[in-house]
Design an enzyme around this catalytic site. Structure first.
Site: not given
Ligand code: APR
Length: 316
Positions: A10, A13-14, A96, A152, A176
């Site tokens: 992934g 953002q994170i 998810n 937090r 959580h």
């Molecule tokens: N395989 C790999 N990456 C994927 C897939 C997949 N099948 N499907 C989606 N992604 C990627 C997206 O392309 C995106 O870049 O997961 C990333 C998620 O990033 P963000 O949308 O920016 O989400 P983020 O803020 O990083 O949070 C990710 O963590 O805290 C939790 O609730 C939050 O479920 C969320 C996760």
């Protein structure tokens, strides 16, 4: 000692902040995986090019291929959608779960000896699913929630008392979700009970109200950030929290951190992933620290666990 390898599944953002923190701390070589072409490559190029400024020297690779996560020591999963204003974490379960299924299969195939830290929400359900699909031992599949929820809580306490966040310790247990269990009795400023300090400041009754307000804010803290950002959820803080866990594992620090662990009788819970204090070392969860909850804490824990069970059982 061979250099460690961390893979981040992934690259949103994170994921991006995770990669930067791994580099800044030189935790090891880092692979950032995402299904979006160019995104992980671009982020890793960006981070790599500032190595001469920040003075880190590790290999950073962005990829769309699971093969690149081969031989990872630690894999951190953030793949999945974040919530939008008005959504609960639980609203993300359907979409998810599908993502987690493919991710867990990729990790099982290409990094079978890794220790996995899950961040994707709804956390308690996603970590359960990840363990089920990989079939890894429970000690090697852990969820990040408690480090952040606790941080937090500690932040709000420090602000309230006008003391440094560095001197506050506080911990939350349970799921959580909105029923998480901030442990009021054990919150302290360098060992001095926060309850006592609030009583000094406000008197017994008002002190209790102030604590209750902080507990409430802690439970809703993720949503508070979502409401402000509007386009996504917190990302700096979940990334730093997972890095604390990863660092303890990679360096075998044996830190005691609240983590989402599979319980087999501990705290009266059997067969579910729930947040508890755990010793994190090179083997993953090396011990779960147990202690006696009082009646009120146990009742809150039971309520939180019931919510986790409801969510996890809905996946079956
Ligand atoms: N395989 C790999 N990456 C994927 C897939 C997949 N099948 N499907 C989606 N992604 C990627 C997206 O392309 C995106 O870049 O997961 C990333 C998620 O990033 P963000 O949308 O920016 O989400 P983020 O803020 O990083 O949070 C990710 O963590 O805290 C939790 O609730 C939050 O479920 C969320 C996760």
């Amino acid at each position: 000692m061979a250099r460690k390898k961390i893979s981040l599944i992934g690259g949103g953002q994170i994921g991006g902040v995770l990669a930067q923190l791994c580099a800044l701390r030189e935790l090891g070589d880092v692979v950032l995986f995402d299904i979006v072409e160019g995104l992980p490559q671009g982020k890793m190029l960006d981070i790599a090019e500032v190595g001469p400024v920040d003075r880190y020297d590790v290999n950073l690779k962005g990829t769309n291929s699971y093969e690149d996560i081969k031989d990872s020591d630690v894999v951190i999963v953030t793949a999945g959608l974040p919530r939008k204003p008005g959504m609960s974490r639980d609203d993300l379960i359907e979409v998810n779960s599908k993502i987690m299924t493919t991710v867990a299969e990729g990790i099982k195939t290409y990094a079978p000896n890794s220790i996995i830290i899950v961040i994707s929400n709804p956390l308690d359900a996603m970590v359960t699913l990840c363990q089920k699909i990989t079939g890894f031992p429970y000690s090697r599949v852990i969820g990040q929630a408690g480090v952040l929820d606790s941080a937090r809580f500690a932040t709000f306490i420090a602000w309230e008392l006008g003391v440094s966040v560095k001197d506050v310790t506080a911990m939350t247990l349970g799921g959580h979700g909105d029923d998480m269990v901030p442990l009021v009795r054990y919150a302290s400023v360098n060992g001095i009970p926060v309850v006592e300090l609030l009583e000094q400041k406000y008197g017994a009754e008002k002190g209790k109200e102030v604590m209750e307000a902080m507990v409430k804010r802690t439970r809703g803290a993720g949503g508070e950030v979502v409401a402000l950002l509007k386009t996504g959820s917190a990302f700096y803080s979940p990334a730093s929290s997972a890095i604390a866990m990863a660092e303890s594992i990679l360096k075998d620090q044996k830190r005691v951190l609240p983590a989402c662990c599979f319980l087999q009788g501990e705290f009266g819970v059997d067969g579910y992933y729930v947040g508890v204090p755990a010793v994190l070392g090179e083997k993953g969860v090396e011990n779960i620290i147990q202690f006696k909850l009082d009646a009120e804490e146990q009742a809150m824990m039971d309520k939180s666990v019931a919510a986790v069970k409801g969510l996890v059982d809905s996946m079956k």
